[in-house]
Enzyme design. Structure first.
Site, PDB file in Angstrom:
ATOM      1  N   GLY A 140       0.641  -5.803  -8.344  1.00 21.42           N
ATOM      2  CA  GLY A 140       0.292  -4.815  -7.206  1.00 21.42           C
ATOM      3  C   GLY A 140       1.227  -4.408  -6.327  1.00 21.42           C
ATOM      4  O   GLY A 140       2.108  -5.120  -5.784  1.00 21.42           O
ATOM      5  N   SER A 141       1.172  -2.950  -5.965  1.00 25.71           N
ATOM      6  CA  SER A 141       2.393  -2.485  -5.125  1.00 25.71           C
ATOM      7  C   SER A 141       1.995  -1.383  -4.684  1.00 25.71           C
ATOM      8  O   SER A 141       0.660  -0.738  -4.846  1.00 25.71           O
ATOM      9  CB  SER A 141       3.616  -2.672  -5.944  1.00 25.71           C
ATOM     10  OG  SER A 141       3.410  -2.159  -7.316  1.00 25.71           O
ATOM     11  N   ARG A 142       2.761  -0.397  -4.067  1.00 27.10           N
ATOM     12  CA  ARG A 142       2.436   0.879  -3.562  1.00 27.10           C
ATOM     13  C   ARG A 142       3.749   1.723  -3.710  1.00 27.10           C
ATOM     14  O   ARG A 142       4.814   1.407  -3.578  1.00 27.10           O
ATOM     15  CB  ARG A 142       2.211   0.455  -1.959  1.00 27.10           C
ATOM     16  CG  ARG A 142       1.598   1.646  -1.230  1.00 27.10           C
ATOM     17  CD  ARG A 142       1.317   1.211   0.217  1.00 27.10           C
ATOM     18  NE  ARG A 142       2.236   1.752   1.142  1.00 27.10           N
ATOM     19  CZ  ARG A 142       2.198   1.363   2.419  1.00 27.10           C
ATOM     20  NH1 ARG A 142       1.515   0.297   2.743  1.00 27.10           N
ATOM     21  NH2 ARG A 142       2.998   1.823   3.265  1.00 27.10           N
TER      22      ARG A 142
END
Length: 216
Positions: A185-187
């Protein structure tokens, strides 16, 4: 089709699964215990394969479009002060990637890579307000004639322990092609010139290499 960054993880997960299936077949006699362990192990392998998938996408090249660099949900659309490269106000659009999203990063526009820098840092949850400034991240600036300089930032999340960035200063890059990978998970934040026409809304699902984020 799987991303090359997943080769080692997929190989290890496959070997692990094969060993567990072999051991449970030979050393566990209770059927429900055997089945539970085997199903859990197969599910683990499926999750690994799903995470490193790399669907083939051919972007329609357009110098007047900024396309989504990643798959995910649009969580930020706001005017902010960008302090690392531009040191002035920009339009920030952020896309949050959950562990089930495709995690390939794609170039949002064609042009010349003017800046590419890796920053070690923390692993705050990706939606944390300070994640853009304090988390492990890479900052890349691509410049073309239509938009000028556009910055995108890969940001690690609480689970993301490795960011892969292929952009190097001086490279000519092509919109929609493989720019890197972020594990778990990241952005990704985009910083666009003020006055850019935004084509997405908050909570909209974006598809990397396909969704038109903004136009000029």
């Amino acid at each position: 089709m799987f991303h090359k960054e997943g080769t080692q993880s997929i190989l290890l997960a496959t070997i692990f699964t094969a060993i567990v299936l072999l051991l449970t077949d030979n050393f566990i006699d209770t059927n429900w215990i055997k089945m539970t362990i085997q199903l859990a192990t197969l599910l683990f392998l499926i999750i690994i394969l799903q995470f490193f998938r790399n669907p083939k996408r051919i972007a329609i090249l357009n110098e007047n479009h900024i396309i989504a660099p990643v798959d995910g949900k649009v969580v930020v659309i706001e005017e902010v002060f960008e302090s690392e490269y531009f040191k002035d106000k920009r339009l920030q659009i952020s896309i949050f990637m959950s562990p089930i999203n495709v995690h390939v990063t794609r170039y949002p526009l064609s042009g010349l890579v003017k800046f590419s820098k890796y920053h070690p840092g923390k692993f705050l949850v990706a939606w944390h307000p300070k994640a853009s400034e304090e988390n492990e991240r890479t900052t890349i600036v691509v410049e073309n004639k239509t938009f000028g300089a556009v910055l995108y930032r890969q940001i690690a999340g609480a689970l993301a322990k490795r960011i892969v960035n292929y952009a190097q200063e001086g490279m000519q890059v092509i919109q929609g092609t493989d720019a890197g990978f972020i594990k778990f998970g990241s952005r990704v934040d985009l910083f666009l010139p003020l006055g850019t026409q935004v084509n997405v809304v908050l909570n909209q699902k974006a598809i990397g290499g396909k969704t038109i984020i903004a136009t000029k």
